[in-house]
Motif scaffolding. Sequence first.
Motif, PDB file in Angstrom:
ATOM      1  N   ALA A   3       0.538  -1.206   0.228  1.00 66.20           N
ATOM      2  CA  ALA A   3       0.526  -0.251  -0.472  1.00 66.20           C
ATOM      3  C   ALA A   3       0.745   1.245  -0.122  1.00 66.20           C
ATOM      4  O   ALA A   3       0.572   2.269  -1.031  1.00 66.20           O
ATOM      5  CB  ALA A   3      -1.008  -0.325   1.593  1.00 66.20           C
ATOM      6  N   ASN A   4       2.107   0.811   0.877  1.00 66.26           N
ATOM      7  CA  ASN A   4       2.423   2.293   0.827  1.00 66.26           C
ATOM      8  C   ASN A   4       3.349   2.650  -0.233  1.00 66.26           C
ATOM      9  O   ASN A   4       3.421   3.456  -1.219  1.00 66.26           O
ATOM     10  CB  ASN A   4       4.037   2.241   2.243  1.00 66.26           C
ATOM     11  CG  ASN A   4       3.004   2.301   3.256  1.00 66.26           C
ATOM     12  OD1 ASN A   4       2.590   2.790   3.784  1.00 66.26           O
ATOM     13  ND2 ASN A   4       3.647   1.140   3.993  1.00 66.26           N
ATOM     14  N   ILE A   6       1.828   2.028  -3.310  1.00 67.70           N
ATOM     15  CA  ILE A   6       1.554   2.223  -4.474  1.00 67.70           C
ATOM     16  C   ILE A   6       0.726   3.533  -3.907  1.00 67.70           C
ATOM     17  O   ILE A   6       1.026   4.874  -5.514  1.00 67.70           O
ATOM     18  CB  ILE A   6      -0.154   1.515  -4.347  1.00 67.70           C
ATOM     19  CG1 ILE A   6       0.123   0.020  -5.050  1.00 67.70           C
ATOM     20  CG2 ILE A   6      -0.690   1.924  -5.046  1.00 67.70           C
ATOM     21  CD1 ILE A   6       0.528  -0.326  -6.391  1.00 67.70           C
ATOM     22  N   GLN A   7       0.932   4.024  -3.021  1.00 67.58           N
ATOM     23  CA  GLN A   7       1.077   5.293  -2.357  1.00 67.58           C
ATOM     24  C   GLN A   7       1.128   6.340  -2.977  1.00 67.58           C
ATOM     25  O   GLN A   7       1.649   7.670  -3.550  1.00 67.58           O
ATOM     26  CB  GLN A   7       0.593   5.781  -0.608  1.00 67.58           C
ATOM     27  CG  GLN A   7       0.517   7.113  -0.920  1.00 67.58           C
ATOM     28  CD  GLN A   7       0.176   7.064   0.999  1.00 67.58           C
ATOM     29  OE1 GLN A   7       1.151   6.366   1.339  1.00 67.58           O
ATOM     30  NE2 GLN A   7      -0.322   8.082   1.689  1.00 67.58           N
ATOM     31  N   ILE A   8       3.448   6.068  -2.759  1.00 64.27           N
ATOM     32  CA  ILE A   8       3.752   6.745  -3.616  1.00 64.27           C
ATOM     33  C   ILE A   8       4.563   6.931  -4.140  1.00 64.27           C
ATOM     34  O   ILE A   8       4.566   8.296  -5.527  1.00 64.27           O
ATOM     35  CB  ILE A   8       5.488   6.335  -2.812  1.00 64.27           C
ATOM     36  CG1 ILE A   8       5.610   6.893  -0.659  1.00 64.27           C
ATOM     37  CG2 ILE A   8       6.662   6.550  -3.045  1.00 64.27           C
ATOM     38  CD1 ILE A   8       6.635   6.140  -0.586  1.00 64.27           C
ATOM     39  N   GLU A  10       1.646   6.939  -6.840  1.00 63.51           N
ATOM     40  CA  GLU A  10       0.592   7.800  -7.020  1.00 63.51           C
ATOM     41  C   GLU A  10       0.902   9.158  -6.908  1.00 63.51           C
ATOM     42  O   GLU A  10       1.026  10.282  -8.106  1.00 63.51           O
ATOM     43  CB  GLU A  10      -0.803   7.419  -6.265  1.00 63.51           C
ATOM     44  CG  GLU A  10      -2.318   8.249  -6.973  1.00 63.51           C
ATOM     45  CD  GLU A  10      -2.180   7.583  -8.305  1.00 63.51           C
ATOM     46  OE1 GLU A  10      -2.757   9.139  -9.103  1.00 63.51           O
ATOM     47  OE2 GLU A  10      -2.000   6.833  -8.895  1.00 63.51           O
ATOM     48  N   GLN A  11       1.626   9.680  -6.129  1.00 66.78           N
ATOM     49  CA  GLN A  11       2.232  10.910  -6.055  1.00 66.78           C
ATOM     50  C   GLN A  11       3.752  11.183  -7.083  1.00 66.78           C
ATOM     51  O   GLN A  11       3.394  12.458  -8.145  1.00 66.78           O
ATOM     52  CB  GLN A  11       3.346  11.163  -4.300  1.00 66.78           C
ATOM     53  CG  GLN A  11       2.775  11.363  -2.901  1.00 66.78           C
ATOM     54  CD  GLN A  11       3.519  11.051  -2.223  1.00 66.78           C
ATOM     55  OE1 GLN A  11       4.488  11.352  -2.420  1.00 66.78           O
ATOM     56  NE2 GLN A  11       3.237  10.683  -0.956  1.00 66.78           N
TER      57      GLN A  11
END
Length: 571
Positions: A3-4, A6-8, A10-11
Amino acid sequence: MYANAIQILEQFRVKLAQKKETTISFLFTPYQPLTDSKQVDFIRQARDLIQKGRFDEAIVYCKDLIAQAMEGLSYYHTYDRLFLGSSVVLGFIGWTSYVVLYILKTHASLRKPPTNTSMVTERLLGWGFLCVGLLMALFLLVQSSPWSYYIYSLMPVAVWYAVLKEFKTLVGLVRSIPSLPLTKCFGYFVLVAFGIELLVMSFFYRAMLSLGLVVLALWPVVSGFYTKAKFKSLSWTLSCLSLAVFPLLPVVGREPNINYVISAGGLILFNSSSFLWSSWRDSPLMRRDRQLFIFQMVQVALCAYTLTSTHSSLQLKQGLPIFNQLVSWSTLVSSFLIPLLSSTRLFHRLLSILMSLTCVYLLLSTGHEALFPLMLSWLMLAWIHIEQEAMSRQGSSNRNELSCIDFAENIDITKVRQLRLDDIRKSYFFVFFIIIAFFGCGNIASINSFDPASVYCFLTVFNPFIMGGLLMWKVLIPFVIVMCTFESIQVSTQLSSRSLFLIVLVISDLMALHFFFLVKDYGSWLDIGTSISHYVIVMSMTIFLMLLSVMTHILTSKKILLGRSRKMHFR
């Protein structure tokens, strides 16, 4: 972990999309390790590893993806750094070049040869730079750049137009090169470059200032002054070596040592009494001036007693005596007025300023820093004498005796001389001594260098505004001493203050350009803040010194006249 990642990622995609919108397509260079296809492969392989239960491999794979995405974010965040950095560097170089040309044009004896530049050539130059500016603005407009980009990009265009507009001065400089002492010029260039690097290093290592003072101590021997003025050269050497001790000492701690403060007060009394005795023998003082000096000597002794008494009273838990508080505040207020009552003769006024400032500094000291302004003053007086000796060695016909120089006399414009190569050294010495005043007893950029006990002679109840003001005045006192000395050298050597300040501006700009490359945007907040504060301090140094010069000009040249009618007149 997935999840981390994917989040980074996306940024990273958001930053990529923003950069694509604000950059012309054929000029855009994407981050190669994370193209669109590689992003899909990363996500698919990480999901497959998780579904197969190979969690350790998936964690390692996600960590790799996070590292790549972070590097990509940094890449797009600093995408315009080369463009903006180049614009800033070009602006610095252009501005410094313009100041140098202005100095050569107005304050140096540079012969300007007749040139055939016409109005047409100047107009073509202006239209050419206007076209460059419009093209740059159009380029930024197409990319939807922020307004700050226009300032960074268009400022060098205007500055370099001003530089090339001084075509006659440039031609005169090029034609005068064969007649210049190239060996001496190259030697000065090497020394100034080494000196600027030493000043830059002193912001990180205070011991570099001690090294610089040791080198300066050898200057009379290297330059040959020692053979003709042994006493003045010896005074300069001993003063430099004495002052070189302070950058090696630890910053002021929380354990007060009043013995240092009492010793500083005793040395001030010894110096002032020696001056009074010598002046009485050579050229007797007026009765009013002699009484004023005696009053200031009594004030120094009273301040030393006040500090000792306050320290003893606080140790016995008896609080701050009201008499000591009254003496401290009256000394602070009178330190701005008493020098204006003294004679405007050079050494008379300087001694009065020194005694008034050191009285306040004694009350604000708790340890060895009380000796710092005294040692600095010794070096400043030696500097005045040795500059006068250097002027006589150059065979100046306008040389005046130091004892005859009066601050209040208007400088004869016909006697103001042009700049020489040796005046670069004067300006560098001034910048070096300002840095010494800045870092001599600690790094004043941090309030941790100061002990709150240093204001206990004035108040013991916590009041941040009054305490901060007192500490700031304590910081400014060494600056005022150096500025008054610089004012004395300008008057005694018949130099325009503007010409020397322009050289100081060039030196500070070269230091600022160096600190620009040392600014950090990574690491701890302390590292980032320190790098930015160094850059801002050097950039604002010239403005600060110009404001301080107004104050020192009033302290040195103005005088309050008390007539028989008991009215106060300010001259």
